[in-house]
Design a protein around this motif. Structure first.
Motif, PDB file in Angstrom:
ATOM      1  N   SER A 165      35.046 -15.036  21.866  1.00  0.00           N
ATOM      2  CA  SER A 165      34.640 -16.190  21.064  1.00  0.00           C
ATOM      3  C   SER A 165      35.081 -17.467  21.767  1.00  0.00           C
ATOM      4  N   PHE A 166      34.419 -18.566  21.420  1.00  0.00           N
ATOM      5  CA  PHE A 166      34.659 -19.847  22.072  1.00  0.00           C
ATOM      6  C   PHE A 166      34.971 -20.907  21.029  1.00  0.00           C
ATOM      7  N   GLU A 167      35.630 -21.980  21.475  1.00  0.00           N
ATOM      8  CA  GLU A 167      35.858 -23.110  20.573  1.00  0.00           C
ATOM      9  C   GLU A 167      34.516 -23.687  20.128  1.00  0.00           C
ATOM     10  N   VAL A 168      33.586 -23.803  21.080  1.00  0.00           N
ATOM     11  CA  VAL A 168      32.205 -24.176  20.774  1.00  0.00           C
ATOM     12  C   VAL A 168      31.400 -22.883  20.837  1.00  0.00           C
ATOM     13  N   ASP A 169      31.199 -22.254  19.694  1.00  0.00           N
ATOM     14  CA  ASP A 169      30.739 -20.860  19.641  1.00  0.00           C
ATOM     15  C   ASP A 169      29.273 -20.715  19.235  1.00  0.00           C
ATOM     16  N   CYS A 170      28.562 -21.831  19.057  1.00  0.00           N
ATOM     17  CA  CYS A 170      27.232 -21.746  18.443  1.00  0.00           C
ATOM     18  C   CYS A 170      26.277 -20.861  19.238  1.00  0.00           C
ATOM     19  N   THR A 171      26.170 -21.071  20.539  1.00  0.00           N
ATOM     20  CA  THR A 171      25.181 -20.328  21.329  1.00  0.00           C
ATOM     21  C   THR A 171      25.624 -18.890  21.554  1.00  0.00           C
ATOM     22  N   ASN A 172      26.911 -18.668  21.725  1.00  0.00           N
ATOM     23  CA  ASN A 172      27.442 -17.315  21.824  1.00  0.00           C
ATOM     24  C   ASN A 172      27.081 -16.505  20.581  1.00  0.00           C
ATOM     25  N   TYR A 173      27.235 -17.114  19.411  1.00  0.00           N
ATOM     26  CA  TYR A 173      26.888 -16.452  18.146  1.00  0.00           C
ATOM     27  C   TYR A 173      25.390 -16.140  18.073  1.00  0.00           C
ATOM     28  N   ILE A 174      24.540 -17.085  18.464  1.00  0.00           N
ATOM     29  CA  ILE A 174      23.096 -16.849  18.426  1.00  0.00           C
ATOM     30  C   ILE A 174      22.714 -15.739  19.398  1.00  0.00           C
ATOM     31  N   SER A 175      23.323 -15.727  20.581  1.00  0.00           N
ATOM     32  CA  SER A 175      23.043 -14.649  21.543  1.00  0.00           C
ATOM     33  C   SER A 175      23.402 -13.290  20.956  1.00  0.00           C
ATOM     34  N   GLN A 176      24.534 -13.219  20.270  1.00  0.00           N
ATOM     35  CA  GLN A 176      24.923 -11.952  19.636  1.00  0.00           C
ATOM     36  C   GLN A 176      23.889 -11.519  18.600  1.00  0.00           C
ATOM     37  N   CYS A 177      23.405 -12.485  17.803  1.00  0.00           N
ATOM     38  CA  CYS A 177      22.410 -12.171  16.769  1.00  0.00           C
ATOM     39  C   CYS A 177      21.139 -11.615  17.393  1.00  0.00           C
ATOM     40  N   VAL A 178      20.652 -12.287  18.431  1.00  0.00           N
ATOM     41  CA  VAL A 178      19.408 -11.875  19.077  1.00  0.00           C
ATOM     42  C   VAL A 178      19.592 -10.527  19.768  1.00  0.00           C
ATOM     43  N   HIS A 179      20.766 -10.323  20.364  1.00  0.00           N
ATOM     44  CA  HIS A 179      21.057  -9.034  20.994  1.00  0.00           C
ATOM     45  C   HIS A 179      21.090  -7.923  19.947  1.00  0.00           C
ATOM     46  N   ALA A 180      21.634  -8.216  18.768  1.00  0.00           N
ATOM     47  CA  ALA A 180      21.639  -7.240  17.680  1.00  0.00           C
ATOM     48  C   ALA A 180      20.215  -6.872  17.273  1.00  0.00           C
ATOM     49  N   GLY A 181      19.275  -7.798  17.476  1.00  0.00           N
ATOM     50  CA  GLY A 181      17.866  -7.525  17.197  1.00  0.00           C
ATOM     51  C   GLY A 181      17.174  -6.728  18.278  1.00  0.00           C
ATOM     52  N   GLY A 182      17.902  -6.345  19.316  1.00  0.00           N
ATOM     53  CA  GLY A 182      17.359  -5.465  20.341  1.00  0.00           C
ATOM     54  C   GLY A 182      17.113  -6.103  21.686  1.00  0.00           C
ATOM     55  N   ALA A 183      17.307  -7.411  21.828  1.00  0.00           N
ATOM     56  CA  ALA A 183      17.061  -8.055  23.119  1.00  0.00           C
ATOM     57  C   ALA A 183      18.045  -7.522  24.157  1.00  0.00           C
ATOM     58  N   PRO A 184      17.550  -6.977  25.280  1.00  0.00           N
ATOM     59  CA  PRO A 184      18.439  -6.378  26.281  1.00  0.00           C
ATOM     60  C   PRO A 184      19.037  -7.420  27.217  1.00  0.00           C
ATOM     61  N   MET A 185      20.307  -7.237  27.547  1.00  0.00           N
ATOM     62  CA  MET A 185      20.937  -8.088  28.549  1.00  0.00           C
ATOM     63  C   MET A 185      20.419  -7.716  29.941  1.00  0.00           C
TER      64      MET A 185
END
Length: 302
Positions: A165-185
Motif C-alpha cells: 500500500s502507498f500513502e497515495v494509494d488511489c491508482t494502486n487500489y484501482i489496479s487491484q480492483c481491475v485485476h480482481a476482475g480478471g485483467a492479467p498482469m
C-alpha cells in the motif's frame, strides 16, 4: 488518558454532525457534499458519523489527536435512495480537556501534491510507457465487472495485505480492483513496461495515476480500455482519471461501482477513502475549475 480522549472525541463528533444538520458553515466538508448533491437534484436526508483515533501525542499546548470520521450520507435523488460513505481525516488539539482547535487534513490535496512530486522525479520513465505487446503471448480475458466491483466494495476503506500500500494509494487500489476482475498482469520486471505488481516492485502504470491514464488506451493485450466522451457511457468496473489542475498531469483514479438515479457514475476510491461518491469530485479539496477528466471503459478480448 486514551479513554478520556476517546470520550472527548466522541463528544466532538456528535457536535460536528449536529452543526452540519443545522446548516452551520463551520463544517466545510459536509457543506461541500450538500452543494454537490444540490447540483444534481439530490439531497442528504440523514448523516451519521463515527470517530476513531488513529494517533495521539502531546505538544507544548496540550494533547493532540489525529482521528478519522467515517461518514454515512443517506442521499435521496428523485425516488431513489443510496448511501455514500467517506472517511475524513482530522486533527484536534485539547488543553486540559477543552477543545482548542479541530481541522481537516486534506488528503485529497496531499495526494495531488505527492503524485506531482513522483511525476517530477520520474518524468522520463512515466511518459515512456512501453507496450511491446507484440513480443509477448497474447493474454485473452473477459472482464468480470461484478468481481471488480465486489473487490472495490470489500477494500474501499481497508488495505489488502497481499499488496503493497502507498500513502497515495488511489491508482494502486484501482489496479487491484481491475485485476480482481480478471485483467492479467504483464511486463515484469521493467517498471516502464506493461502493468504489474510483484512483491515489493511494480510498474508505474500500476501505481501512478498519470501513468495509468497513458497506459489504458495504448495497451494492445491484457488490460485494455477505450476512451469515451461522457461519464454516462461508463459501466460498472470502468475507470475515471482526474487532472485536478488541468495541467495535463493526471493525479487521481477511481472505479465506477454504481449509478445514480440519473444514470451517472458513483465511484469508489482510496487516498481519501470513499464509497459511492459522485464521479465529478466537486466536493473534493483538490477540485479546481480547471479540472479535466478521462473516461475509460475496460475492453474484453474476443
Amino acid at each position: 488518558m486514551r479513554e478520556q480522549l476517546q470520550n472527548l472525541l466522541e463528544q466532538r463528533v456528535r457536535q460536528y454532525v449536529s452543526q452540519a444538520r443545522n446548516n452551520l458553515h463551520d463544517c466545510p466538508f459536509i457543506e461541500k457534499a450538500k452543494e454537490s448533491c444540490s447540483n444534481r437534484g439530490a439531497e442528504i436526508v440523514k448523516t451519521k458519523a463515527e470517530g476513531k483515533i488513529t494517533n495521539e501525542g502531546k505538544n507544548e499546548e496540550g494533547e493532540e489527536v489525529f482521528y478519522q470520521v467515517h461518514y454515512n450520507f443517506l442521499i435521496k435523488q428523485q425516488n431513489s435512495f443510496f448511501i455514500e460513505e467517506r472517511v475524513e481525516n482530522r486533527k484536534a488539539e485539547f488543553y486540559k480537556g477543552v477543545l482548542v482547535t479541530d481541522e481537516e487534513l486534506s488528503f485529497d490535496s496531499l495526494g495531488v501534491s505527492k503524485e506531482k512530486e513522483m511525476l517530477v522525479e520520474n518524468t522520463n520513465e512515466i511518459d515512456r510507457i512501453e507496450n511491446s505487446d507484440g513480443e509477448e503471448e497474447r493474454k485473452v480475458f473477459r472482464y468480470d465487472r461484478l468481481r471488480a466491483v465486489q473487490y472495490a466494495e470489500r477494500w474501499w476503506n481497508d488495505y489488502n495485505p497481499a499488496y503493497k500500500s502507498f500513502e497515495v494509494d488511489c491508482t494502486n487500489y484501482i489496479s487491484q480492483c481491475v485485476h480482481a476482475g480478471g485483467a492479467p498482469m504483464h511486463g515484469y520486471a521493467n517498471r516502464s513496461k506493461g502493468w504489474w505488481m510483484r512483491s515489493n516492485n511494480w510498474s508505474y502504470s500500476w501505481s501512478v495515476a498519470n501513468s495509468m491514464r497513458l497506459y489504458l488506451p495504448s495497451s494492445k493485450t491484457g488490460l485494455r480500455a477505450k476512451e469515451v466522451k461522457e461519464p454516462s457511457q461508463l459501466s460498472l468496473g470502468d475507470v475515471i482519471c482526474y487532472d485536478f489542475q488541468g495541467d495535463g498531469r493526471f493525479d487521481h483514479t477511481t472505479i465506477v461501482t454504481a449509478k445514480d438515479a440519473q444514470g451517472m457514475p458513483l465511484v469508489n476510491a482510496h487516498t481519501t477513502n470513499s464509497r459511492m461518491r459522485y464521479w465529478a469530485y466537486e466536493d473534493s479539496t483538490a477540485y479546481t475549475s480547471n479540472i479535466k477528466y478521462k473516461f475509460f471503459t475496460i475492453l474484453d478480448d474476443q
